[in-house]
Structures are given as structure tokens and as C-alpha cells.
Design an enzyme around this catalytic site. Sequence first.
Site, PDB file in Angstrom:
ATOM      1  N   ARG A 265       0.825  -1.222   0.000  1.00 33.46           N
ATOM      2  CA  ARG A 265       0.000   0.000   0.000  1.00 33.46           C
ATOM      3  C   ARG A 265       0.854   1.265   0.000  1.00 33.46           C
ATOM      4  O   ARG A 265       0.592   2.196  -0.755  1.00 33.46           O
ATOM      5  CB  ARG A 265      -0.939  -0.013   1.209  1.00 33.46           C
ATOM      6  N   TYR A 403      -6.190  -1.856  -6.819  1.00 36.85           N
ATOM      7  CA  TYR A 403      -5.025  -2.615  -6.344  1.00 36.85           C
ATOM      8  C   TYR A 403      -4.894  -2.620  -4.828  1.00 36.85           C
ATOM      9  O   TYR A 403      -5.246  -1.636  -4.182  1.00 36.85           O
ATOM     10  CB  TYR A 403      -3.749  -1.905  -6.822  1.00 36.85           C
ATOM     11  N   GLU A 404      -4.251  -3.646  -4.290  1.00 36.82           N
ATOM     12  CA  GLU A 404      -3.830  -3.689  -2.873  1.00 36.82           C
ATOM     13  C   GLU A 404      -4.991  -3.452  -1.916  1.00 36.82           C
ATOM     14  O   GLU A 404      -4.849  -2.775  -0.897  1.00 36.82           O
ATOM     15  CB  GLU A 404      -2.736  -2.634  -2.588  1.00 36.82           C
ATOM     16  N   GLY A 405      -6.147  -4.001  -2.251  1.00 38.11           N
ATOM     17  CA  GLY A 405      -7.341  -3.731  -1.447  1.00 38.11           C
ATOM     18  C   GLY A 405      -8.004  -2.477  -1.985  1.00 38.11           C
ATOM     19  O   GLY A 405      -7.355  -1.432  -2.128  1.00 38.11           O
TER      20      GLY A 405
END
Length: 596
Positions: A265, A403-405
Site C-alpha cells: 500500500r 489494487y492492494e485492497g
Amino acid sequence: MSDITRGGQFLVKETKCEDVFTPEDFSEEQIMMRDSVKEFVDKEIWPNKDRFEHKDYAFTEAVMKQAGEMGFLSVAVPENYGGMGMGFVDTCLVCDYISGATGSFSTAFGAHTGIGTMPITLYGTEEQKQKYVPKLASGEWFGAYCLTEPGAGSDANSGKTKAVLSEDGTHYKITGQKMWISNAGFCSVFIVFARIEDDKNITGFIVENDPSNGITMNEEEHKLGIRASSTRQVFFADTKVPVENMLAARGEGFKIAMNALNVGRIKLAAACLDAQRRVTSNAVNYANERIQFNTPISSFGAIRYKLAEMATSAYAGESATYRAAKDIENRIKLREAEGASHQEAELKGVEEFAIECSILKVAVSEDVQNCADEGIQIYGGMGFSEDTPMESAWRDARIARIYEGTNEINRMLSVGMLIKKAMKGHVDLLGPAMKVQEELMGIPSFDTPDYSELFSEEKEMVGKLKKAFLMVAGAAVQKYGMDLDAHQQLLMAAADMLIEIYMAESTILRTEKLAKKEGEAKVQEQIAMAKLYLYKAVDIVAARGKESIISFAEGDEQRMMLMGLRRFTKYTNMPNIVGLRETITAKLVAENSYCF
């Protein structure tokens, strides 16, 4: 060092500008590293944007190989596994400047160095690290990460892929389907998450990419952006994986996945920064050259507005990202000094600042999209054409919010993690929240403070915004307790307040530090950006706070809190917003680029 900042404490602890790291604090080595990355991008990537846009996957792989030869893939890898073993700030710096030219390469780089390599460096056994990490660090091999499935996206632990132990106990057989796998088309090794029997949590495995071992792939996905980033579905059918290739222990896959995402993140935030600088610089160039009504369009107020806002977002993103990166680096060093292994120190260091990582991911991914959107607008019709770099920047930026959650998940996580930290006693939210309630009952002071010192009023405003958050979040926790998770709209509103506080404070602290070093006269534009960012943050906190209060409080309590919110979002001296934007844009237009 014992007074080192903890994650989430920015909300309840005053931070001095001397205690934050800023891009102006880069060492000579860091500046050399930055410049060599920029040179690589300007020589190998930027002139070849067309090839990326035309889905030249082989070219992406070739440039990744070059990045490996330059050492850029090994920055975060410890020296004993063939890496450079550089600090956390250095890894963010490389990620920042290597990612600005095209999302296709940025994705390949991020997926390989982050989720493709990192789980082995952070969770692997000594044998696993010796076997795989040097090849990944040099770019001889590339890595990919297989977590998402058709039925398991945000709910990552719900995957159906199975791992069954063979009768002789020597290997697992993995069967299942994974989707959206970045680098699938050219990777040598996968990190695969699968469930053993009916375990509650998934388990991680290191799986070599061998088509003769039951591994098949769909064709490349057709995507809105990041077009030359290889993205495929991957199928495993009784794929044999030796038992010694299990990553960490059985059932620890979910933990590996979540911690890999925390690091991902903040790196994703970093990866959106140079894109903003480049888009802003291109927009300024175009606005200076484009003549309408016998005048460069950069002289029109409507365009100047856009340029100032674009530059301000980029500056704020840099300020907050490098502040958090250094906090994480300090935490890692502290853990190592206390005797923790590199693996453990890095995991715990990043985990400590998971709240900030989520905040940055949301804020910077949304800013880069807005920046590219305004870039298209400044170019007008040309912005919509593939002949200019704006439309690809806009398409590439869109994935960053997923992306990334997703940003929705990350918003809820940031507040949820903060509340958990408070419950564990790692951040004292209750004390300050009670003080805010007492303050609301008391009589406000009507003295006019002395605001002669730079940022004295702005820093007081940030303190008041923190009170506004504590008031709203505190009342929501009191009302709903552990059921707050079920009230997602309130969590989202609280998250927006939290995000703006961190971003605004980081921008002010960076600029205050800079002004003390250079003198106020030399940094008028940065001062203007810090004030402009705060003004907009105050509006967001006021709007999101009001929305929350009128949705869960009634009667006297509601009236009391709305009165408090007005008090906590009220300037004594309003800034001249148009004047601030003019100051910022005048500098951009004169320098013909993002120059901060």
C-alpha cells in the site's frame, strides 16, 4: 529512541517539524539513486510509451531484465541474498521514480519486487531464501502472486484453491483457479495461496512455473489501462509442490497476504507520485505553448486553478508518503537494534504503520486519477487523443484505486485498525476523546491568539480537525461499540476525516521544516500549497463530520456536536484561496514544470 512515534499516534500527539522526514532531507546517496532511476526511465521507458500502449508484453519483460541488471529489482533485498539491502525510504524512492512513465512497467515492477519477492524474503526459510531470492533480485527470474480467485476478491481468505498432501507425505497437490495475476505471462515462480483440508485460513506455497506440472493459463486479459502488464488467469491441476516449499506455517497464508498488502500500500502510494509530477509538468508545458485568443492558455484563471491543484496534490502526496516511509524505517531499525531479525523487524515495522499505509494508498491513488483527469482537460481535444500522453496516464491511474485492497476496504481498515489499536492501549484515543467532550461543555475562549509565527494558525487548525475526528468517531464508538463495522457509511466518512488530517499535517510539517532551513521568502509557493491543501481538508472534515453527526445523533446531542464541529472547522483568518493558487501557478508557469 524510546519516544519513537507509533502508528496512528499522529492523531493524539503533536508532531514537530524536526521529527518528520521530507524529500528535502534525501542524502547524497539517495539523490544519486533517484537520478539514476530517472535517467533509466527517461532513456528506456518514456520514449517507448507506444510499445507499452500497443501491448508489447515482450518489451515489458526486456525492460524488467534491464532494471534487474541496473540493480533496481534488488533494492529491498538483504545483501546476503544478492540484494542491495537498502533502507525502507530508499525502496520507496526507487518505486516512486521508476513508476512515473507508464503503469504497465510500474505494475510489472511492483508485482515482482513487492508481492512476488517479498513474501519469500519476509517469511521464507533460510533454504527458500537462498534458492529463490538471488534469482529474483537479479531479474534472472520474475515473480508473481496468486491470491485472487473468481469468488475471492476483497474477501481474500475465502479462496477455494485446494492443497492436498500426497500419500507418501513428500508433496502437496494444488488444484484451483487464480485470476488477475500480474506478470503471469513471463514469471518463473508463483506465490500461491491454497487451503489445506478445511483449515480456517489459507496457506502460502512457492510454486515454480512449469507447464508440464499441471499449470495452464488463459490468454492475456484485455484491460482499460496497464496494457503491456501481463495479466492472466492461472489454473493449477494437481500441481505437485514439495512440502519444503510451504511458506511459513500451515494456515499462515492469510497473515502473509495481509502483511504483504501493507507494504504494497505505501509502495503503491509512492508509485503514484512521479506520475503526478510528469502529468503536471506535461500540462504546464502544453498550457504555456497552446495559444488561444492570442494568449497562452496558462495565463487563464480557469487553467491556473487546475495547475495549482494538481501541483498541490502531488506535493502533499510526497510529504505524507516520505514521512510514513521514514517512520517505518526508524521502527525497523529500532527492532533490529533490539535484536530482531531483518524479517521480523521489517514485518513489525510496517505492521505498526498499517493505518498510515492505508491512508496513503487511498489519498494518493485518488489524487493521481484527478491529476490525470485535469491533465486531459488542459490538453482539451488533444488530451483525448492517443497522440498525447494524457489519455494513457488517465487509464493507467484507474487501477490504483482497486489494487492492494480497494479504496473502500482501505478506508474502513484505516479507522478499524485505529479503533483496535485504541482497544489494545497502543494509542490513547479515549483520553483525548473525553477531553474533547469536556471542552464542548465548557465556554470557548474568545481571545484572539497571536498568529504572527508561520503556520501557527494552520497548526492550530490541524489540532482542531483532530478534535473533530475524535468527537465524531468517539461518539460513534460509544453508540455502536463493536457493531461499528456494520455501519460502513459512517466508517467511510470517519476515514475521509482521518485521511485529510494526516495529509494536511504532513504537508504543513514538511513546509515548516523547509521554511526554517531556507527562509520563508524562498519557499512562498510551498507555503501556499500547504495552506491551500489545509483549506480544502477543513471543508472535507466539516462535510463528512456533519454527514455522520446528523446520521447517528439526535436532539441535544446532535445540536451539541454540530456546534462543536463548527467550532473545530472555523478559521480566525480565512486564507485568500485564489491568491494562493496564483502564487503556486506563477512558479509552475515560469519554471515550465513541476518544480518543488
